[in-house]
Scaffold this active site. Structure first.
Site, PDB file in Angstrom:
ATOM      1  N   LYS A  38       0.847  -1.205   0.000  1.00  0.00           N
ATOM      2  CA  LYS A  38       0.000   0.000   0.000  1.00  0.00           C
ATOM      3  C   LYS A  38       0.878   1.249   0.000  1.00  0.00           C
ATOM      4  CE  LYS A  38      -0.217  -0.461   4.985  1.00  0.00           C
ATOM      5  NZ  LYS A  38      -0.925  -1.084   6.105  1.00  0.00           N
ATOM      6  N   TYR A 249      17.031  30.026   6.381  1.00  0.00           N
ATOM      7  CA  TYR A 249      15.856  30.726   6.928  1.00  0.00           C
ATOM      8  C   TYR A 249      15.977  30.882   8.436  1.00  0.00           C
ATOM      9  CZ  TYR A 249      12.864  30.413   2.763  1.00  0.00           C
ATOM     10  OH  TYR A 249      12.298  30.563   1.527  1.00  0.00           O
TER      11      TYR A 249
HETATM   12  C1  LIG Z   1      -0.125  -1.931   6.748  1.00  0.00           C
HETATM   13  C2  LIG Z   1      -0.631  -3.245   7.152  1.00  0.00           C
HETATM   14  C3  LIG Z   1       0.235  -4.324   7.300  1.00  0.00           C
HETATM   15  C4  LIG Z   1       1.736  -4.177   7.247  1.00  0.00           C
HETATM   16  O1  LIG Z   1       2.162  -3.530   8.432  1.00  0.00           O
HETATM   17  P1  LIG Z   1       3.699  -3.244   8.777  1.00  0.00           P
HETATM   18  O2  LIG Z   1       3.645  -2.698  10.156  1.00  0.00           O
HETATM   19  O3  LIG Z   1       4.156  -2.225   7.791  1.00  0.00           O
HETATM   20  O4  LIG Z   1       4.426  -4.526   8.650  1.00  0.00           O
HETATM   21  C5  LIG Z   1      -0.324  -5.562   7.565  1.00  0.00           C
HETATM   22  N1  LIG Z   1      -1.654  -5.722   7.696  1.00  0.00           N
HETATM   23  C6  LIG Z   1      -2.523  -4.681   7.594  1.00  0.00           C
HETATM   24  C7  LIG Z   1      -3.958  -4.921   7.770  1.00  0.00           C
HETATM   25  C8  LIG Z   1      -2.028  -3.415   7.331  1.00  0.00           C
HETATM   26  O5  LIG Z   1      -2.885  -2.388   7.249  1.00  0.00           O
END
Ligand SMILES: *Cc1c(COP(=O)(O)O)cnc(C)c1O
Length: 349
Positions: A38, A249
């Site tokens: 994702k 800045y």
């Molecule tokens: C994002 C996510 C993962 C992976 O999590 P990490 O902490 O990045 O390993 C796994 N399962 C779900 C449902 C998630 O939303």
């Protein structure tokens, strides 16, 4: 006319990505090892990450939305992709045209899928104590899911990165209780940090994200996962700054001595946030050179007095070891990855 090459670049280590995935696969024992891709593969580029991990043997991928699924491009039939946020009414056309599975999170999603998709497989998320996404255990046991073809029944751990948290055992207990009650092809609970809690948490399938990309999800993984992402930026200008002059800045940094300073083509718009002020480093010819002054939107200043050959057009690597950078800045390892933005040329090695 093609654009000139970008003055900033992410070097992405494909062998390290695959080695990290194999580490999780080995830790998961007999459980299958998937990959969360994702947020554009946590900023690395979901399409490239998916292709590389699929070649290494990964068969289960997780995106957040149907738009992210589209961005993966055409996929070989043997890959399973799950869409974590499920199906809204406006997702149904895309969902029915795809072989990906929605992760059903609410009674309305269950009803929507049951009505339109008949016996097509889906995944279902159960909330076992995080109070984020998913059906409650009571809803799941109420008959709501009867007749659905569930590929993966899953839940998600709230505190897996804190092995001592009592919530981990409690969530495992609740989820195990559902295993007997709700038929599914597979049961899955662990993210990266969950895998580190031990094989009891692996069940049939694990879903690491962060650790694949070089983050350290918990103490058990410290020093075991390889850095995958290395930002580099080109020097726009190198200048001499006399003692007593200020840099950047707010004039927050005063040169304590005559200095050589390199201005790099990178700033907070590239995810290199202001929290790196006073903490960041770049490597110039093997010498660690500190960031001085504030981070600007598109620029940072690096003290290259100890690497005086650094000049206009040179490329410097930013120190970006995720656990160390997180410690130094207070930004999470997830934020350090997903904020990296679109201006980098992503170069796999
Ligand atoms: C994002 C996510 C993962 C992976 O999590 P990490 O902490 O990045 O390993 C796994 N399962 C779900 C449902 C998630 O939303």
């Amino acid at each position: 006319m093609t654009s000139p090459p970008s003055p900033l670049r992410l070097d992405l280590d494909g062998a390290a990505l695959v080695a990290n995935w194999r580490w999780f696969a080995a830790r998961a024992g007999r459980a299958a090892c998937g990959a969360a891709v994702k947020a554009d593969g946590y900023g690395l580029g979901a399409r490239d990450v998916t292709r590389r991990l699929a070649e290494a043997g990964c068969r289960d991928f997780y995106v957040a939305t149907w738009g992210e699924l589209d961005a993966l491009g055409p996929l070989p039939a043997e890959l399973g992709v799950s869409v974590l946020h499920g199906v809204r009414a406006e997702d149904m056309d895309a969902a029915l045209a795809s072989t990906a599975r929605p992760v059903l999170n609410t009674p309305a999603m269950v009803a929507r899928w049951r009505e339109a998709a008949g016996g097509r497989p889906c995944d279902v998320m159960i909330d076992t104590g995080m109070n984020r996404l998913g059906l409650t255990p009571e809803e799941a046991r109420s008959g709501l899911l009867d007749g659905l073809v569930i590929d993966t029944l899953m839940s998600h751990l709230a505190c897996a990165d804190e092995p001592e948290s009592a919530l981990n055992e409690r969530q495992l207990f609740v989820f195990r209780g559902l295993k007997g009650a709700i038929p599914a092809r597979r049961y899955s609970l662990a993210n990266s940090a969950g895998v580190c809690l031990g094989q009891r948490y692996a069940l049939d399938l694990v879903r690491p994200g962060l650790g694949l990309y070089g983050g350290t999800p918990g103490p058990a993984a410290a020093g075991r996962l390889a850095q995958v992402v290395r930002p580099h930026a080109q020097v726009v200008q190198a200048r001499s700054v006399p003692a007593g002059a200020t840099i950047g800045y707010g004039a927050t940094f005063t040169a304590p001595r005559p200095m050589r300073v390199a201005i790099l083509n990178l700033g907070y718009a590239d995810g290199y946030l202001r929290a790196f002020g006073g903490n960041g480093h770049a490597l110039a010819g093997g010498v660690a050179c500190p960031l001085v002054g504030r981070v600007s939107m598109d620029l940072i200043a690096i003290d290259v007095t100890d690497a005086p050959d650094t000049g206009e057009g040179d490329w410097l690597a930013l120190a970006y070891d995720l656990p160390a950078a997180s410690q130094a800045t207070g930004l999470s390892q997830y934020e350090l990855l997903t904020g990296l933005g679109r201006r980098y040329l992503r170069r796999w090695t």
